[in-house]
Design an enzyme around this catalytic site. Structure first.
Site, PDB file in Angstrom:
ATOM      1  N   ASP A   1      50.025  37.269  40.088  1.00 49.43           N
ATOM      2  CA  ASP A   1      49.790  38.812  40.000  1.00 49.43           C
ATOM      3  C   ASP A   1      51.298  39.157  40.192  1.00 49.43           C
ATOM      4  O   ASP A   1      52.121  38.487  40.496  1.00 49.43           O
ATOM      5  CB  ASP A   1      49.030  39.070  41.314  1.00 49.43           C
ATOM      6  CG  ASP A   1      48.820  40.697  41.347  1.00 49.43           C
ATOM      7  OD1 ASP A   1      48.729  41.273  40.445  1.00 49.43           O
ATOM      8  OD2 ASP A   1      49.310  41.263  42.415  1.00 49.43           O
ATOM      9  N   SER A   2      51.533  40.611  40.179  1.00 51.52           N
ATOM     10  CA  SER A   2      52.549  41.074  40.357  1.00 51.52           C
ATOM     11  C   SER A   2      53.255  41.115  41.712  1.00 51.52           C
ATOM     12  O   SER A   2      54.305  41.091  42.085  1.00 51.52           O
ATOM     13  CB  SER A   2      52.696  42.534  39.869  1.00 51.52           C
ATOM     14  OG  SER A   2      51.899  43.542  40.650  1.00 51.52           O
TER      15      SER A   2
ATOM     16  N   TYR B   1      54.244  46.009  38.433  1.00 51.25           N
ATOM     17  CA  TYR B   1      54.155  45.731  36.724  1.00 51.25           C
ATOM     18  C   TYR B   1      53.741  47.097  35.926  1.00 51.25           C
ATOM     19  O   TYR B   1      54.081  47.340  34.878  1.00 51.25           O
ATOM     20  CB  TYR B   1      53.226  44.605  36.306  1.00 51.25           C
ATOM     21  CG  TYR B   1      53.737  43.142  36.442  1.00 51.25           C
ATOM     22  CD1 TYR B   1      54.897  42.768  36.977  1.00 51.25           C
ATOM     23  CD2 TYR B   1      52.842  42.129  35.980  1.00 51.25           C
ATOM     24  CE1 TYR B   1      55.305  41.603  37.250  1.00 51.25           C
ATOM     25  CE2 TYR B   1      53.196  40.768  36.241  1.00 51.25           C
ATOM     26  CZ  TYR B   1      54.339  40.695  36.705  1.00 51.25           C
ATOM     27  OH  TYR B   1      54.785  39.397  36.892  1.00 51.25           O
ATOM     28  N   GLY B   2      52.897  47.907  36.815  1.00 51.83           N
ATOM     29  CA  GLY B   2      52.138  48.976  36.089  1.00 51.83           C
ATOM     30  C   GLY B   2      53.115  50.144  35.594  1.00 51.83           C
ATOM     31  O   GLY B   2      52.836  51.020  34.949  1.00 51.83           O
TER      32      GLY B   2
ATOM     33  N   CYS C   1      45.670  39.967  37.738  1.00 46.35           N
ATOM     34  CA  CYS C   1      46.347  41.279  37.501  1.00 46.35           C
ATOM     35  C   CYS C   1      45.768  41.995  36.461  1.00 46.35           C
ATOM     36  O   CYS C   1      45.884  41.389  35.221  1.00 46.35           O
ATOM     37  CB  CYS C   1      47.752  40.888  37.470  1.00 46.35           C
ATOM     38  SG  CYS C   1      48.820  42.575  37.256  1.00 46.35           S
ATOM     39  N   ASN C   2      45.102  43.156  36.592  1.00 42.77           N
ATOM     40  CA  ASN C   2      44.681  43.814  35.300  1.00 42.77           C
ATOM     41  C   ASN C   2      45.693  44.226  34.244  1.00 42.77           C
ATOM     42  O   ASN C   2      45.495  44.347  33.160  1.00 42.77           O
ATOM     43  CB  ASN C   2      43.953  45.300  35.852  1.00 42.77           C
ATOM     44  CG  ASN C   2      42.726  44.742  36.751  1.00 42.77           C
ATOM     45  OD1 ASN C   2      41.656  44.947  36.030  1.00 42.77           O
ATOM     46  ND2 ASN C   2      42.771  44.604  37.991  1.00 42.77           N
TER      47      ASN C   2
ATOM     48  N   GLU D   1      51.948  46.671  48.588  1.00 46.98           N
ATOM     49  CA  GLU D   1      53.029  45.804  49.003  1.00 46.98           C
ATOM     50  C   GLU D   1      53.772  46.066  50.062  1.00 46.98           C
ATOM     51  O   GLU D   1      54.052  44.705  50.792  1.00 46.98           O
ATOM     52  CB  GLU D   1      54.213  45.745  47.807  1.00 46.98           C
ATOM     53  CG  GLU D   1      53.755  45.302  46.368  1.00 46.98           C
ATOM     54  CD  GLU D   1      53.361  43.701  46.183  1.00 46.98           C
ATOM     55  OE1 GLU D   1      54.501  42.954  46.892  1.00 46.98           O
ATOM     56  OE2 GLU D   1      52.387  43.372  45.849  1.00 46.98           O
TER      57      GLU D   1
ATOM     58  N   CYS E   1      42.816  47.805  39.585  1.00 42.86           N
ATOM     59  CA  CYS E   1      43.851  47.064  39.861  1.00 42.86           C
ATOM     60  C   CYS E   1      43.524  46.018  41.187  1.00 42.86           C
ATOM     61  O   CYS E   1      42.851  46.556  42.005  1.00 42.86           O
ATOM     62  CB  CYS E   1      45.129  47.956  40.476  1.00 42.86           C
ATOM     63  SG  CYS E   1      46.563  47.264  41.064  1.00 42.86           S
ATOM     64  N   THR E   2      44.052  44.916  41.060  1.00 47.22           N
ATOM     65  CA  THR E   2      43.741  43.857  42.029  1.00 47.22           C
ATOM     66  C   THR E   2      44.151  44.047  43.582  1.00 47.22           C
ATOM     67  O   THR E   2      43.800  43.710  44.527  1.00 47.22           O
ATOM     68  CB  THR E   2      43.973  42.544  41.794  1.00 47.22           C
ATOM     69  OG1 THR E   2      45.645  42.329  41.324  1.00 47.22           O
ATOM     70  CG2 THR E   2      43.340  42.034  40.469  1.00 47.22           C
ATOM     71  N   HIS E   3      45.176  45.116  43.670  1.00 50.19           N
ATOM     72  CA  HIS E   3      45.823  45.549  44.798  1.00 50.19           C
ATOM     73  C   HIS E   3      44.787  46.386  45.484  1.00 50.19           C
ATOM     74  O   HIS E   3      44.637  46.473  46.850  1.00 50.19           O
ATOM     75  CB  HIS E   3      47.235  46.321  44.745  1.00 50.19           C
ATOM     76  CG  HIS E   3      48.384  45.544  44.465  1.00 50.19           C
ATOM     77  ND1 HIS E   3      48.641  45.099  43.213  1.00 50.19           N
ATOM     78  CD2 HIS E   3      49.468  45.333  45.336  1.00 50.19           C
ATOM     79  CE1 HIS E   3      49.917  44.147  43.523  1.00 50.19           C
ATOM     80  NE2 HIS E   3      50.136  44.363  44.704  1.00 50.19           N
TER      81      HIS E   3
END
Ligand code: DGL
Length: 288
Positions: free
Chosen positions: A20-21, A52-53, A83-84, A164, A196-198
């Site tokens: 993932d990012s 990344y988004g 990561c989408n 993050e 979004c996986t976050h």
């Protein structure tokens, strides 16, 4: 049996690569670790390049290919793009570059959301890059045409940065969530997609805020568990499942802070894997 980047056959004993990012992919890793406890997992958090988004499709794709190559060099038998944003920008390029590698991506759960929405209005929370991608646009149009559901897209700029930083419950994070969720609820959304996986890491905060905004039930869709099920299926079909007589090991890599990733694993998943810092990863040769 599939072959890896060096042409070697992939073995069931090899690890599964997940990236993932940043830390978002841990919300997918937790399902994989539960569902496939005998598997070794290699997790790569590209935190130095998060989010990344906000980056271009070309940048996200180049970075995703470099991370994939790094994991392949460590012998992974399958790859989960957790990561989408990286899935929408890079999964095609990854599959083209590594046709033998089983690759599982994650995409916002528009289909399950449409299937269960009664108001026919679904809010989609995701990064700007995911929402602007041609892949999501096509998916959205297909599902809208088939179901009559209207998707309200909301880019959550700044939210990945907050997560993050470990600021899951801070006032600033709550402010952003309120700002992004309010218009969706006002427009009548009865279903919110975490694209979004976050975002699963702030799901309790999302549920609280939604509860303050409406008395109507609002469903929340997260596709992490579905990705894990798909991974199990693909490994099984390729005879790549590890045998049951062992406990799988997790190893982690980050392009960012070692202590931050250690703390995140411990706080969010109660796992304590070794974490290595990867200062630079080379762009694979022959891939533009
Ligand atoms: N976890 C990534 C996703 O699923 C976050 C993207 C970002 O770094 O902006 O989209």
């Amino acid at each position: 049996m599939s072959a890896n980047t060096q042409g070697m056959p992939m073995a069931p004993v090899a690890p599964i690569g997940i990236f993932d990012s940043g830390i978002g992919g841990l919300s997918v890793l937790q399902h994989i670790h539960q569902d496939l406890p005998h598997e070794d997992l290699l997790y790569f958090a590209d935190s130095a390049y998060a989010p990344y988004g906000d980056k271009s499709e070309a940048e996200i794709s180049a970075r995703s290919l470099a991370v994939t190559e790094f994991l392949l060099q460590r012998g992974v038998k399958a790859l989960v793009v957790a990561c989408n944003t990286a899935t929408t920008a890079a999964i095609k390029a990854i599959r083209t570059a590594y046709p033998e590698l089983p690759v599982i991506g994650i995409e916002p759960g528009l289909k399950p959301a449409a299937a269960q929405s009664r108001s026919k209005i679904v809010g989609v929370l995701a990064t700007r890059a995911t929402l602007l991608s041609a892949r999501l646009l096509t998916l959205q149009q297909q599902i809208s045409a088939a179901s009559g559901v209207q998707f309200e897209l909301q880019a959550c700029v700044g939210l990945v940065d907050q997560i993050e930083k470990g600021e899951l419950r801070s006032a600033q994070t709550a402010l952003l969530l309120r700002r992004y969720i309010a218009p969706l609820i006002t427009q009548g959304a009865d279903t919110l997609v975490l694209g979004c996986t976050h975002y699963p890491f702030v799901r309790p905060q999302i549920e609280k805020i939604v509860g303050e905004m409406t008395a109507q039930p609002v469903a929340i869709i997260d596709t992490g568990a579905a990705v894990s099920r798909q991974l199990s299926k693909v490994l099984s079909e390729n005879n790549l499942l590890h045998g049951p007589a062992r406990t799988g090991q997790v190893n982690a890599f980050t392009s960012g802070s070692q202590s931050a990733l250690r703390t995140t694993f411990a706080n969010l998943l109660q796992l304590h894997p070794p974490v290595s810092v990867v200062a630079t990863i080379a762009q694979p040769t022959g891939i533009s």
